[in-house]
Design a protein around this motif. Structure first.
Motif, PDB file in Angstrom:
ATOM      1  N   GLY A 159      -8.005  -4.306   1.925  1.00 55.47           N
ATOM      2  CA  GLY A 159      -7.693  -2.940   2.314  1.00 55.47           C
ATOM      3  C   GLY A 159      -6.776  -2.889   3.528  1.00 55.47           C
ATOM      4  O   GLY A 159      -6.625  -3.870   4.259  1.00 55.47           O
ATOM      5  N   PRO A 160      -6.168  -1.729   3.769  1.00 56.24           N
ATOM      6  CA  PRO A 160      -5.225  -1.623   4.885  1.00 56.24           C
ATOM      7  C   PRO A 160      -5.793  -0.877   6.079  1.00 56.24           C
ATOM      8  O   PRO A 160      -6.602   0.039   5.959  1.00 56.24           O
ATOM      9  CB  PRO A 160      -4.087  -0.805   4.269  1.00 56.24           C
ATOM     10  CG  PRO A 160      -4.797   0.161   3.346  1.00 56.24           C
ATOM     11  CD  PRO A 160      -6.024  -0.565   2.843  1.00 56.24           C
TER      12      PRO A 160
ATOM     13  N   PHE B 133       0.807  -1.215   0.000  1.00 53.73           N
ATOM     14  CA  PHE B 133       0.000   0.000   0.000  1.00 53.73           C
ATOM     15  C   PHE B 133       0.844   1.271   0.000  1.00 53.73           C
ATOM     16  O   PHE B 133       0.294   2.366  -0.052  1.00 53.73           O
ATOM     17  CB  PHE B 133      -0.939  -0.010   1.208  1.00 53.73           C
ATOM     18  CG  PHE B 133      -1.842  -1.199   1.216  1.00 53.73           C
ATOM     19  CD1 PHE B 133      -3.029  -1.180   0.504  1.00 53.73           C
ATOM     20  CD2 PHE B 133      -1.491  -2.360   1.897  1.00 53.73           C
ATOM     21  CE1 PHE B 133      -3.860  -2.293   0.473  1.00 53.73           C
ATOM     22  CE2 PHE B 133      -2.309  -3.467   1.878  1.00 53.73           C
ATOM     23  CZ  PHE B 133      -3.513  -3.441   1.173  1.00 53.73           C
TER      24      PHE B 133
ATOM     25  N   ASP C  99      -3.658   7.062   2.465  1.00 54.78           N
ATOM     26  CA  ASP C  99      -4.890   7.133   1.678  1.00 54.78           C
ATOM     27  C   ASP C  99      -5.519   8.497   1.888  1.00 54.78           C
ATOM     28  O   ASP C  99      -6.367   8.690   2.758  1.00 54.78           O
ATOM     29  CB  ASP C  99      -5.852   6.016   2.094  1.00 54.78           C
ATOM     30  CG  ASP C  99      -7.090   5.940   1.198  1.00 54.78           C
ATOM     31  OD1 ASP C  99      -7.244   6.816   0.327  1.00 54.78           O
ATOM     32  OD2 ASP C  99      -7.906   5.006   1.383  1.00 54.78           O
TER      33      ASP C  99
END
Length: 738
Positions: free
Chosen positions: A500-501, A413, A570
């Motif tokens: 997702g992280p 990511f 993000d």
């Protein structure tokens, strides 16, 4: 018997004589005050805390300003007040605040009163320790040991152990003095609950623009009249030093100061700065305090023995007898909005309390809310600005990493440009921070075999994997479950994968990329309170940490001198969902996070990973143009009369029965008010259609700015009779729409 009485808030102090009928407001969600009679020998007036019978039990309450309702209940049917509590009466300004908030939020006054009676044990007289004092005029032949003990006591009142220690004798010698009548038992004088901060202990050297702003605030405090100032300054510009100067002036005036912080339990650096400035710590008020500390603090505030108190939003309801200054730091923070019970915004209610107290209110932020900026532009608030960083430090350089052009490696990511920047920063011996506003390991867990998603049984929300705890957790209701070895839907083993992280997953990736870097995760899971926050700050300041991975708590005003790089994993998170304030909140959060970098002599750098670097929020951050962003935001809202250029009020209809909730919402929708400047949106299922086991629907009343929405809401709700299992929650001025 007790009976509800009419409201008539006079705000005047008085003394009720024995046998007098009085109104008592109870800290319960009841419609109004109840009438009681003062028995012979008991005297009390408005604001007095009393014990009264209620049904088959005893309840605490406050003698209120409402006129007794003698027309409906005969005198002979009244029940008597049991006792008056030995505590300072609730002052008129706080009683008026309770009434004002109840009327504004459409809450029962007793529910608001409960917040002002948050430490019932403090209503009892504090216990005093006993000691010994000299009996004047008494004489007797005594031994040398007794003479030393008597000399050590002098004219004070001291405990026996202290007398013995000072004189170097045993306790038996002290008892011997009592046996011959030279000393007698006495109550010890009560020690101050908190040391008094000294306004001139260590005043800072302020820059010219800081001194100009500080002088304006000192003048406002000295005038001892109501006024609101918006103090806006870039991150690291020294806003705290400026408003602490106003705190110092409040102390010189002999009045009390209240500072509201969004995360008081995490504000260890702020508290250390306060103690360096004033030579003593402030009193604290937050949810982490023990019941004993709450009792002592509440009583000290009521008796004027807590000159400065720093607290979370609930501190607004403490019984200050002479409040001269209220500071709301980080005034834009949504943490100041209470979403359960009595729904209110502490920033707005701080302005109301300041008006009732004839006090100065200071709203502080690097990224103020559009509401506060609009009030300043309309002339309702004064505006002071600090445009440059303290000590000549430059603002960090902000750039965007376009994830469409620089995607992370498969299964990771962090983009290659961000990884390279972290590598360079660590090689220079500087600190880096990776920010992701998402706790846990992954926000979603699904089955590769059948596509089943692990969802909370009580909420419309995915269960978040917390790998360190080996559990799935709902961040809305707290439901937990062990991570299963097989899919609960299809039974496939080892088929569940994280999607997702979260910060735990970023920590895992960082450990692979930078195995030698000393890492620290800062999230509410790992920093649960003041002690953990203090230790984390110490480790970072002492350079025992190279790389910080954090959620939104890292944006809360920390000052890390050696931190020069901030990477936002993000930056798009929070921009979706159609929320009215999504862009504003994202801008504020990322601006605050970016402000952690380069706060000393070394230049800072901020990298925003985004799939939409052309978004207005990203472009405003890159240009460091918060005013321009707010101007564009205002231009979007004003034509449609959205806040702050119009009014909103939400109705949240909920029930454990899905059909009952839907029917209730439909009936309210059919009875929706109509008129000039009014529009009702909905009903519609709430984004969180199931929350804590209750099915939820929403209606939104939109009104022109000049419309008073409370009478409209009261009339609307009165036209619909809903079953008891259906609950309607009113949120005036909502800041969230879940």
């Amino acid at each position: 018997m007790a009976t509800p009485s009419r409201k008539a808030n006079t705000g005047e102090e008085g003394t009720g004589g024995a046998g007098q009928r009085v109104s008592v407001l109870l800290p319960l969600p009841l419609e109004g005050a109840y009438d009681y009679r003062l028995p012979p020998g008991l005297v009390a007036g408005p604001g007095s805390f009393v014990e009264v019978p209620l049904g088959g039990r005893v309840s605490l309450g406050v003698i209120w300003d409402a006129a007794p309702d003698a027309a409906h209940v005969a005198e002979r049917r009244l029940r008597e007040v049991i006792a008056v509590k030995p505590a300072p009466p609730m002052r008129p300004a706080l009683r008026q605040l309770v009434e004002w908030i109840a009327a504004y939020t459409l809450s029962p006054p007793g529910a608001v009163l409960r917040m002002a009676m948050s430490a019932p044990a403090a209503l009892e007289a504090p216990a005093q320790a006993s000691g010994w004092r000299r009996v004047r005029g008494a004489e007797a032949r005594i031994t040398p040991d007794r003479a030393r003990a008597l000399a050590a006591l002098g004219e004070e009142t001291l405990p026996g152990t202290e007398i013995a220690r000072l004189a170097g004798v045993s306790l038996g010698v002290v008892r011997g003095l009592a046996s011959v009548g030279l000393i007698e038992p006495a109550l010890m004088p009560r020690a101050a609950a908190f040391p008094r901060p000294r306004p001139d202990f260590a005043p800072p050297v302020l820059r010219p623009e800081q001194e100009e702003a500080a002088a304006a605030l000192r003048e406002a405090v000295a005038a001892r009249r109501f006024g609101v100032t918006l103090l806006q300054g870039v991150t690291g510009s020294g806003k705290t030093e400026v408003y602490l100067d106003a705190v110092a002036e409040t102390l010189r005036q002999g009045r009390q100061a209240l500072v509201l912080l969004p995360e008081i339990a995490l504000s260890t650096q702020w508290l250390a700065r306060f103690e360096r400035r004033f030579g003593a710590p402030p009193a604290l008020w937050h949810s982490e305090l023990s019941s004993r500390t709450r009792r002592v603090t509440w009583r000290a505030v009521a008796e004027g023995d807590a000159p400065v108190l720093v607290g979370a939003r609930s501190a607004l309801f403490l019984p200050f007898p002479d409040l001269g200054l209220i500071v709301v730091d980080e005034e834009h923070e949504t943490a100041f909005k209470q979403e359960e019970g009595v729904i209110y915004h502490a920033r707005d209610m701080a302005v109301v309390r300041a008006r009732l107290e004839a006090a100065t209110c200071v709203l502080v932020s690097a990224t103020p809310s559009l509401e506060s900026v609009a009030n300043a532009e309309a002339g309702r608030y004064r505006r002071l600005g600090l445009p440059v960083r303290h000590g000549g430090a430059a603002m960090a350089e902000v750039s965007a990493v376009d994830l469409r052009q620089h995607p992370p490696e498969r299964g990771r990511f962090l983009s290659p440009p961000l990884v390279a920047a972290v590598t360079e920063t660590l090689a220079r011996g500087e600190q880096a921070m990776l920010f992701l506003n998402r706790r846990g390991y992954a926000p979603l867990t699904l089955c590769r075999a059948c596509g089943h998603r692990m969802q909370c049984p009580n909420c419309t929300a995915w269960l978040v994997e917390h790998r360190a705890q080996r559990r799935l957790l709902c961040h809305h209701c707290g439901h937990t479950a062990p991570t299963p070895a097989a899919c609960p839907e299809c039974g496939a083993e080892h088929s569940l994968v994280p999607i997702g992280p979260g910060v735990e997953r970023i920590q895992e990736e960082v450990a692979e990329l930078f195995p030698e870097a000393r890492r620290l995760v800062m999230a509410s899971d790992t920093i649960p309170g003041p002690a953990a926050a203090a230790e984390a700050a110490r480790q970072i300041e002492d350079r025992e940490v190279d790389l910080i991975i954090g959620t939104q708590i890292v944006a809360k005003g920390w000052h890390f001198p050696h931190l020069t790089l901030v990477g936002v994993v993000d930056a798009d998170l929070g921009l979706g969902g159609g929320d009215l304030r999504a862009g504003e909140r994202t801008m504020q959060l990322l601006h605050q996070v970016a402000g952690r970098a380069g706060r000393e002599d070394k230049p800072g750098r901020v990298m925003l990973q985004s799939f939409s670097p052309e978004h207005p929020v990203m472009q405003a951050l890159i240009r460091d143009d918060f005013p321009g962003f707010l101007k564009a935001e205002a231009a979007q809202r004003e034509p449609g009369h959205w806040p702050p250029y119009g009014r909103l009020a939400a109705l949240i209809i909920s029930s454990e029965d899905a059909r009952a909730a839907e029917r209730g919402a439909r009936e309210l929708g059919l009875a929706a008010p109509v008129g000039d400047g009014l529009q009702v949106l909905g009903p519609a299922p709430a984004p969180l259609a199931l929350l804590r086991g209750r099915y939820r629907h929403r209606l939104l009343l939109k009104a022109a700015r000049g419309v008073k929405v409370q009478p409209v809401l009261v009339d609307w709700l009165a036209r619909v009779q809903l079953p008891r299992e259906v609950r309607v929650q009113v949120d005036v001025d909502p800041v969230g729409f879940l």
